[in-house]
Write an enzyme that holds these catalytic residues in place. Structure first.
Site, PDB file in Angstrom:
ATOM      1  N   GLU A 100       0.838  -1.200   0.000  1.00 59.99           N
ATOM      2  CA  GLU A 100       0.000   0.000   0.000  1.00 59.99           C
ATOM      3  C   GLU A 100       0.874   1.251   0.000  1.00 59.99           C
ATOM      4  OE1 GLU A 100      -3.228  -0.450   2.844  1.00 59.99           O
ATOM      5  OE2 GLU A 100      -3.909  -2.269   1.840  1.00 59.99           O
TER       6      GLU A 100
HETATM    7  C1  HEM Z   1      -9.179  -1.192   4.537  1.00 58.96           C
HETATM    8  C2  HEM Z   1      -8.753   3.495   5.726  1.00 58.96           C
HETATM    9  C3  HEM Z   1      -4.904   3.712   2.795  1.00 58.96           C
HETATM   10  C4  HEM Z   1      -6.522  -0.246   0.580  1.00 58.96           C
HETATM   11  C5  HEM Z   1      -9.409   0.044   5.117  1.00 58.96           C
HETATM   12  C6  HEM Z   1     -10.392   0.327   6.131  1.00 58.96           C
HETATM   13  C7  HEM Z   1     -10.302   1.647   6.429  1.00 58.96           C
HETATM   14  C8  HEM Z   1      -9.245   2.207   5.635  1.00 58.96           C
HETATM   15  C9  HEM Z   1     -11.135   2.431   7.432  1.00 58.96           C
HETATM   16  C10 HEM Z   1     -11.329  -0.699   6.754  1.00 58.96           C
HETATM   17  C11 HEM Z   1     -12.712  -0.550   6.222  1.00 58.96           C
HETATM   18  C12 HEM Z   1     -13.561  -1.720   6.615  1.00 58.96           C
HETATM   19  O1  HEM Z   1     -13.059  -2.689   7.190  1.00 58.96           O
HETATM   20  O2  HEM Z   1     -14.765  -1.717   6.315  1.00 58.96           O
HETATM   21  C13 HEM Z   1      -7.542   3.894   5.162  1.00 58.96           C
HETATM   22  C14 HEM Z   1      -6.772   5.070   5.549  1.00 58.96           C
HETATM   23  C15 HEM Z   1      -5.668   5.102   4.752  1.00 58.96           C
HETATM   24  C16 HEM Z   1      -5.773   3.981   3.835  1.00 58.96           C
HETATM   25  C17 HEM Z   1      -7.159   6.032   6.651  1.00 58.96           C
HETATM   26  C18 HEM Z   1      -4.504   6.062   4.804  1.00 58.96           C
HETATM   27  C19 HEM Z   1      -3.778   6.156   5.969  1.00 58.96           C
HETATM   28  C20 HEM Z   1      -5.096   2.747   1.850  1.00 58.96           C
HETATM   29  C21 HEM Z   1      -4.347   2.629   0.617  1.00 58.96           C
HETATM   30  C22 HEM Z   1      -4.821   1.518  -0.013  1.00 58.96           C
HETATM   31  C23 HEM Z   1      -5.835   0.931   0.839  1.00 58.96           C
HETATM   32  C24 HEM Z   1      -3.286   3.597   0.139  1.00 58.96           C
HETATM   33  C25 HEM Z   1      -4.430   0.946  -1.357  1.00 58.96           C
HETATM   34  C26 HEM Z   1      -3.154   0.901  -1.787  1.00 58.96           C
HETATM   35  C27 HEM Z   1      -7.267  -0.905   1.522  1.00 58.96           C
HETATM   36  C28 HEM Z   1      -7.630  -2.320   1.452  1.00 58.96           C
HETATM   37  C29 HEM Z   1      -8.342  -2.608   2.608  1.00 58.96           C
HETATM   38  C30 HEM Z   1      -8.460  -1.351   3.361  1.00 58.96           C
HETATM   39  C31 HEM Z   1      -7.269  -3.292   0.314  1.00 58.96           C
HETATM   40  C32 HEM Z   1      -8.884  -3.980   3.032  1.00 58.96           C
HETATM   41  C33 HEM Z   1      -7.704  -4.766   3.593  1.00 58.96           C
HETATM   42  C34 HEM Z   1      -8.097  -5.988   4.376  1.00 58.96           C
HETATM   43  O3  HEM Z   1      -9.242  -6.170   4.760  1.00 58.96           O
HETATM   44  O4  HEM Z   1      -7.192  -6.808   4.638  1.00 58.96           O
HETATM   45  N1  HEM Z   1      -8.731   1.207   4.828  1.00 58.96           N
HETATM   46  N2  HEM Z   1      -6.896   3.246   4.147  1.00 58.96           N
HETATM   47  N3  HEM Z   1      -6.001   1.717   1.935  1.00 58.96           N
HETATM   48  N4  HEM Z   1      -7.781  -0.369   2.676  1.00 58.96           N
HETATM   49 FE1  HEM Z   1      -7.392   1.454   3.358  1.00 58.96          FE
END
Ligand code: HEM
Ligand code: HEM
Length: 348
Positions: A140
Site C-alpha cells: 500500500e
Molecule cells: C481497509 C482506511 C490507505 C486499501 C481500510 C479500512 C479503512 C481504511 C477504514 C477498513 C474498512 C472496513 O473494514 O470496512 C484507510 C486510511 C488510509 C488507507 C485512513 C490512509 C492512511 C489505503 C491505501 C490503499 C488501501 C493507500 C491501497 C493501496 C485498503 C484495502 C483494505 C483497506 C485493500 C482492506 C484490507 C483488508 O481487509 O485486509 N482502509 N486506508 N487503503 N484499505 Fe485502506
C-alpha cells in the site's frame, strides 16, 4: 353516469391488480426493521479514547488526502478510498506502492466508524488502530512511522495543526496522533440514506419496491448477518456457510479470520460486509471478483442461505440495497502544507 361507473370499475380493477402483483409489505415494517437496524445518528458519532474536535477533523482531512504519507509520494488514503466514488477504488484488488496489486478489495471508508472492527477479517479494533496499517503495508504505502513523522515535522503548517489538535501534548506530532486525527475525520464520513428517512418515520422515503426488498431481506434471513447501523460490519460468518462459492470468488489462499485468531472455526470466516452505499462499491466480496450487485446477491442466497433466489426477489433486494445509497458529506479538497528542504524525498 355510465362513464363514471366505468371509471370506478377500472380504478378498482387497477387497484386489485396492483394488490395482486405486489408482494405484501407488512404494516409493521418499520417496527420490524427497527428491531434489526439502526438509523445513522444526526451528529458525528463519538469514538473510544479520542474526543472529536474541529481541529482534529481539519488535520485528519489533510492527512487523508496527503500522498506524501506514502513512501513514494504517490498514494494517499483517498487513492484507494476515493470519497468521490463511494469511498473505495472500484478495483478488483487495490494497486499500491510500486504498482503492486494487493490481496483484497478495498472496502469503503464511508460509515466505517460504525463497524465493530476494521478490515474484512476485523483485525483492527477501531479506526485509529486501522490507520496505522496502510501506511506500513508494503503493497500500500510502504512507509515507516518514523519516516511519516519526519515528513510531517518538516512542514511547519503540519506542526501547527498537530499542536492545535493535541494542545495538551508535549510532543504533538506522533504516529498515535496521526492515527487519531484520521479517525476523527473518518467519523464525519456518514451518509444518511432513504433507508434512514424510512426508519426515522418517513413512509415516502423508500419506494414500494425498496420496501418489498427490505421485507425479503429480513424474511429470507440476510438480516440475520447484515444488521445494525451499517446493515453489516457487525459480526463474523463463514463465507460459504451453506455452500462454498467457486474458488474464483473465494480463493483458497485467503483464510479470512483464521489468520487473526488461529482457530480452525475461523477458516474462511469474514466480517459480514457493511452494505451502506453497496451500489457504489463494485466489485464485490473480499476477492473483488463479482462486478454485478445482482450476482453478488444471488451468490449470498446460495452460499449463505442455501436458497436459489428468484430473479424478481434478487431485483427487489437490489432495490432495497439502492435505498442504502446515502448523501456523502461535502468535503472541500484541502490545500496541503508546502514541502521544505527537510522533507524526505520520495522513494520507489
Ligand atoms: C481497509 C482506511 C490507505 C486499501 C481500510 C479500512 C479503512 C481504511 C477504514 C477498513 C474498512 C472496513 O473494514 O470496512 C484507510 C486510511 C488510509 C488507507 C485512513 C490512509 C492512511 C489505503 C491505501 C490503499 C488501501 C493507500 C491501497 C493501496 C485498503 C484495502 C483494505 C483497506 C485493500 C482492506 C484490507 C483488508 O481487509 O485486509 N482502509 N486506508 N487503503 N484499505 Fe485502506
Ligand atoms: C457479503 C448481501 C446474506 C454474510 C455480502 C455482499 C453483499 C451481501 C451484497 C458483498 C458486499 C461487498 O462486497 O461490499 C447479502 C444478501 C443476503 C446476505 C442480499 C441475503 C440474501 C448473508 C448471510 C450471511 C452473510 C445470511 C451470514 C451467514 C456475509 C459475509 C460477507 C457478505 C461474511 C463477506 C464475504 C466476503 O468475504 O467477501 N453480502 N448477504 N450474508 N455477507 Fe451477505
Amino acid at each position: 353516469r355510465p362513464i363514471k361507473i366505468l371509471f370506478t370499475t377500472m380504478a378498482a380493477a387497477l387497484l386489485a391488480t396492483t394488490a395482486f402483483t405486489a408482494d405484501p409489505i407488512p404494516a409493521d415494517l418499520r417496527a420490524m426493521a427497527l428491531a434489526t437496524f439502526k438509523a445513522l445518528p444526526s451528529t458525528t458519532p463519538a469514538v473510544v479514547n479520542n474526543p472529536i474536535t474541529p481541529e482534529k477533523i481539519v488535520l485528519g482531512k489533510a492527512l487523508f488526502f496527503d500522498p506524501r504519507v506514502s513512501a513514494s509520494g504517490v498514494f494517499s488514503c483517498n487513492s484507494c478510498h476515493n470519497l468521490a466514488t463511494g469511498g473505495d477504488d472500484n478495483l478488483e484488488t487495490s494497486i499500491g506502492h510500486g504498482w503492486q496489486k494487493g490481496p483484497r478489495n478495498a472496502p469503503t471508508a464511508l460509515n466505517a466508524v460504525f463497524n465493530i472492527a476494521q478490515f474484512w477479517d476485523g483485525r483492527a479494533e477501531d479506526l485509529k488502530a486501522q490507520a496505522k496499517g496502510p501506511v506500513q503495508a508494503s503493497v500500500e504505502m510502504a512507509n515507516t512511522p518514523g519516516q511519516v513523522i519526519a515528513t510531517l515535522k518538516s512542514m511547519p503548517q503540519y506542526v501547527e495543526w498537530f499542536s492545535a489538535a493535541f494542545a495538551g501534548d508535549a510532543d504533538p506530532v506522533t504516529f498515535d496522533n496521526f492515527a487519531k486525527a484520521i479517525e476523527a475525520f473518518e467519523a464525519t464520513l456518514v451518509t444518511p440514506a432513504p433507508f434512514d428517512g424510512f426508519l426515522n418515520g418517513d413512509d415516502a422515503a423508500m419506494t414500494s419496491e425498496q420496501k418489498q426488498g427490505l421485507t425479503l431481506f429480513m424474511e429470507k434471513g440476510c438480516s440475520s448477518c447484515h444488521a445494525g447501523t451499517n446493515v453489516g460490519g457487525n459480526g463474523y460468518y463463514r463465507f460459504g456457510i451453506v455452500e462454498k462459492p467457486s474458488v474464483d470468488v473465494l480463493p483458497e489462499k485467503d483464510e479470512g479470520r483464521f489468520a487473526v485468531t488461529n482457530t480452525s472455526d475461523d477458516l474462511y470466516v469474514f466480517r459480514a460486509a457493511p452494505l451502506r452505499n453497496v451500489a457504489l462499491t463494485a466489485p464485490y466480496f473480499h476477492s473483488g471478483k463479482v462486478w454485478d450487485l445482482k450476482q453478488a446477491v444471488a451468490i449470498m442466497g446460495t452460499s449463505q442461505l442455501g436458497e436459489a433466489l428468484k430473479e424478481e426477489e434478487v431485483d427487489l433486494i437490489v432495490a432495497f440495497l439502492n435505498s442504502l445509497t446515502g448523501k456523502v458529506p461535502e468535503v472541500a479538497y484541502p490545500l496541503l502544507p508546502a514541502e521544505t528542504g527537510g522533507t524526505p524525498r520520495p522513494v520507489w
